[in-house]
Design a protein around this motif. Structure first.
Motif, PDB file in Angstrom:
ATOM      1  N   ALA A  11       0.860  -1.367   0.008  1.00  0.00           N
ATOM      2  CA  ALA A  11       0.152  -0.074   0.054  1.00  0.00           C
ATOM      3  C   ALA A  11       0.915   1.239   0.334  1.00  0.00           C
ATOM      4  O   ALA A  11       1.936   1.256   0.937  1.00  0.00           O
ATOM      5  CB  ALA A  11      -0.953  -0.038   1.179  1.00  0.00           C
ATOM      6  N   GLN A  12       0.340   2.165  -0.826  1.00  0.00           N
ATOM      7  CA  GLN A  12       1.103   3.578  -0.731  1.00  0.00           C
ATOM      8  C   GLN A  12       0.209   4.597  -0.802  1.00  0.00           C
ATOM      9  O   GLN A  12      -0.893   4.575  -1.241  1.00  0.00           O
ATOM     10  CB  GLN A  12       1.975   3.524  -2.192  1.00  0.00           C
ATOM     11  N   ILE A  13       0.710   5.618   0.200  1.00  0.00           N
ATOM     12  CA  ILE A  13      -0.456   6.621   0.223  1.00  0.00           C
ATOM     13  C   ILE A  13       0.392   7.954  -0.085  1.00  0.00           C
ATOM     14  O   ILE A  13       1.537   8.278   0.524  1.00  0.00           O
ATOM     15  CB  ILE A  13      -0.860   7.077   1.926  1.00  0.00           C
ATOM     16  N   ILE A  14      -0.137   8.888  -0.663  1.00  0.00           N
ATOM     17  CA  ILE A  14       0.501  10.199  -1.012  1.00  0.00           C
ATOM     18  C   ILE A  14      -0.911  11.216  -1.091  1.00  0.00           C
ATOM     19  O   ILE A  14      -2.106  10.722  -1.367  1.00  0.00           O
ATOM     20  CB  ILE A  14       1.037  10.390  -2.388  1.00  0.00           C
ATOM     21  N   TYR A  15      -0.522  12.542  -0.893  1.00  0.00           N
ATOM     22  CA  TYR A  15      -1.325  13.284  -0.916  1.00  0.00           C
ATOM     23  C   TYR A  15      -1.876  13.549  -2.198  1.00  0.00           C
ATOM     24  O   TYR A  15      -1.111  13.450  -3.079  1.00  0.00           O
ATOM     25  CB  TYR A  15      -0.882  14.788  -0.332  1.00  0.00           C
ATOM     26  N   ASN A  16      -3.145  13.776  -2.646  1.00  0.00           N
ATOM     27  CA  ASN A  16      -3.640  14.096  -3.907  1.00  0.00           C
ATOM     28  C   ASN A  16      -2.954  15.073  -4.815  1.00  0.00           C
ATOM     29  O   ASN A  16      -2.916  15.038  -5.924  1.00  0.00           O
ATOM     30  CB  ASN A  16      -5.137  14.345  -3.758  1.00  0.00           C
ATOM     31  N   ASN A  17      -2.558  16.211  -4.065  1.00  0.00           N
ATOM     32  CA  ASN A  17      -1.931  17.288  -4.847  1.00  0.00           C
ATOM     33  C   ASN A  17      -0.300  16.983  -4.770  1.00  0.00           C
ATOM     34  O   ASN A  17       0.392  18.228  -4.881  1.00  0.00           O
ATOM     35  CB  ASN A  17      -2.383  18.476  -4.478  1.00  0.00           C
ATOM     36  N   SER A  18       0.260  16.075  -4.362  1.00  0.00           N
ATOM     37  CA  SER A  18       1.786  16.039  -4.144  1.00  0.00           C
ATOM     38  C   SER A  18       2.256  14.876  -4.761  1.00  0.00           C
ATOM     39  O   SER A  18       1.553  14.020  -5.483  1.00  0.00           O
ATOM     40  CB  SER A  18       1.836  16.229  -2.511  1.00  0.00           C
ATOM     41  N   ASN A  19       3.632  14.446  -4.459  1.00  0.00           N
ATOM     42  CA  ASN A  19       4.228  13.272  -4.871  1.00  0.00           C
ATOM     43  C   ASN A  19       4.696  12.365  -3.830  1.00  0.00           C
ATOM     44  O   ASN A  19       4.526  12.862  -2.691  1.00  0.00           O
ATOM     45  CB  ASN A  19       5.434  13.935  -5.949  1.00  0.00           C
ATOM     46  N   ASN A  20       5.281  11.265  -4.133  1.00  0.00           N
ATOM     47  CA  ASN A  20       5.740  10.704  -3.221  1.00  0.00           C
ATOM     48  C   ASN A  20       7.137  11.092  -3.011  1.00  0.00           C
ATOM     49  O   ASN A  20       7.564  11.949  -3.416  1.00  0.00           O
ATOM     50  CB  ASN A  20       6.153   8.730  -3.818  1.00  0.00           C
ATOM     51  N   GLU A  21       7.700  10.428  -1.751  1.00  0.00           N
ATOM     52  CA  GLU A  21       9.190  10.950  -1.336  1.00  0.00           C
ATOM     53  C   GLU A  21      10.344  10.298  -1.555  1.00  0.00           C
ATOM     54  O   GLU A  21      11.118  10.056  -0.738  1.00  0.00           O
ATOM     55  CB  GLU A  21       8.862  11.451   0.107  1.00  0.00           C
ATOM     56  N   ASP A  22      10.557   9.758  -2.421  1.00  0.00           N
ATOM     57  CA  ASP A  22      11.498   8.771  -2.901  1.00  0.00           C
ATOM     58  C   ASP A  22      12.719   9.429  -3.606  1.00  0.00           C
ATOM     59  O   ASP A  22      13.734   9.787  -3.116  1.00  0.00           O
ATOM     60  CB  ASP A  22      11.039   7.671  -4.061  1.00  0.00           C
ATOM     61  N   ASN A  23      12.294   9.795  -4.831  1.00  0.00           N
ATOM     62  CA  ASN A  23      13.442  10.626  -5.758  1.00  0.00           C
ATOM     63  C   ASN A  23      12.753  11.511  -6.706  1.00  0.00           C
ATOM     64  O   ASN A  23      11.477  11.413  -6.977  1.00  0.00           O
ATOM     65  CB  ASN A  23      14.453   9.814  -6.494  1.00  0.00           C
ATOM     66  N   ILE A  24      13.491  12.299  -7.200  1.00  0.00           N
ATOM     67  CA  ILE A  24      13.108  13.222  -8.510  1.00  0.00           C
ATOM     68  C   ILE A  24      14.002  12.625  -9.721  1.00  0.00           C
ATOM     69  O   ILE A  24      15.156  12.587  -9.872  1.00  0.00           O
ATOM     70  CB  ILE A  24      13.466  14.712  -8.261  1.00  0.00           C
ATOM     71  N   PHE A  25      13.257  12.406 -10.589  1.00  0.00           N
ATOM     72  CA  PHE A  25      13.805  11.833 -12.011  1.00  0.00           C
ATOM     73  C   PHE A  25      13.997  12.779 -13.062  1.00  0.00           C
ATOM     74  O   PHE A  25      12.938  13.288 -13.504  1.00  0.00           O
ATOM     75  CB  PHE A  25      13.203  10.450 -12.475  1.00  0.00           C
TER      76      PHE A  25
END
Length: 353
Positions: A236-250
């Motif tokens: 399961a992954q939860i993120i805010y609807n107006n944001s991104n996950n907090e892994d990396n920027i590609f």
């Protein structure tokens, strides 16, 4: 044959349900060969097999592996509340391999890891929906269709009653704790998100009767804080609807894998773009697009991974939207920024359309 094909790696593992541990990806190195130990394989069993590698992990029988088989895949993943789909084909199956691979059925799960050289990551984990063999010219082909999240989405049911004024954080954690058919570790990341992002004392005015699929009921409550849950690789992954996950920027640009030009679909629908296959790119990932026509940060909402170890297919097709609350304090990855990689690829991918 173009150099682009030489260091493409694909690792497919099959295992009975509950026996293939759904833990975080872990890789060890033996020479230049990255070995994924999720499926119970170790450096002794696969160190000299080479790529592509197909392995069967069965605690009741000897683990077996095959190398040199052609593998193609088409994997669709989304931020939505539906299962992710995989279509995987394994070619050139010999008679001996055919007999062993016949044990693969709907009681197994499948995991596919891929990448370039030692830059390997899992792009699909899920249940086998069905599998069959067919013949094409002189080759026997094993076709496998998989569903990521089928059990977590369709079979995880919950029935609860919460009185008026219940605490949102406590209710969410309680729902995860009491739901049925919940594989071990599947909601660990979601629990961490709830514990870190939602404060105790976030009360609701009305009571709530919950009866239905766990993912639907959790998303009803998460909508109170503007977030949503999806299933990615049986987790399961939860993120805010107006944001991104907090892994990396590609970073996606003409010098780092971008194929062709991004297509702007407007403010509401975002954009579409194609790039060389980046296995760490997932639904919810933040990308920084740099092109002649479009520049900026976008979140991946839908992604299709396509690859073939023996053909000129090795790409991600992405649909992305522009989040309003971007998390940018993250490591920036330029996946195809290695001199040796660019030398091996011979930059031929820049001419792909």
């Amino acid at each position: 044959m173009s150099n682009i094909l030489f260091n493409r790696n694909v690792y497919v593992t099959f295992g009975p349900i509950r026996q293939l541990s759904l833990v975080e990806n872990t890789f060890i190195l033996s020479g230049t060969l990255p070995l994924n130990i999720i499926g119970g394989w170790d450096s002794i069993s696969v160190a000299n097999l080479g790529w592509p590698f197909v392995g069967i992990n069965n605690p009741q029988k000897d683990n077996r592996g095959f190398s040199g088989l052609r593998v193609s895949f088409d994997i669709k993943k989304t931020l939505g509340q539906t299962e992710n789909d995989a279509n995987i084909e394994i070619y050139n199956v010999s008679k001996d391999s055919y007999k062993l691979l016949q044990q693969i059925n709907e009681t197994y799960i499948i995991q596919l890891s891929t990448g370039y050289g030692d830059l390997i990551d899992t792009i699909f984990t899920g249940n086998i929906e069905n599998s069959y063999y067919y013949r094409e010219k002189s080759s026997w082909i094993l076709n496998i269709k998989g569903k990521d999240g089928q059990e977590l989405i369709q079979d995880s049911i919950i029935n609860k009653l919460y009185r008026a004024g219940f605490d949102l954080k406590s209710a969410l954690l309680d729902m995860i704790k009491t739901a049925n058919v919940l594989p071990k570790g599947a909601y660990d990341n979601a629990k961490k998100w709830i514990e870190n992002k939602i404060s105790l004392g976030t009360k609701t005015q009305n009571g709530l009767t919950i009866s239905g699929r766990l993912i639907d009921e959790i998303n009803k409550l998460l909508s109170e804080v503007g977030a949503s849950l999806s299933i990615q690789d049986e987790k399961a992954q939860i993120i805010y609807n107006n944001s991104n996950n907090e892994d990396n920027i590609f970073l996606i640009s003409p010098s780092s894998g971008l194929i062709g030009s991004p297509r702007d679909k407007g403010i509401e629908e975002g954009l579409e773009f194609k790039c060389l296959l980046i296995p760490k790119l997932k639904p919810g990932s933040l990308v920084k697009i740099e092109s002649n026509t479009i520049n900026g940060y976008y979140r991946i909402d839908n992604i299709i991974y396509k690859g073939d170890t023996h053909e000129n297919t090795w790409e991600c097709n992405c649909e992305a939207t522009k989040p309003t609350n971007i998390i940018t304090d993250l490591p920036i990855i330029k996946y195809y920024n290695n001199i040796e990689i660019e030398k091996e690829l011979n930059l031929s991918w820049r001419n792909l359309t």
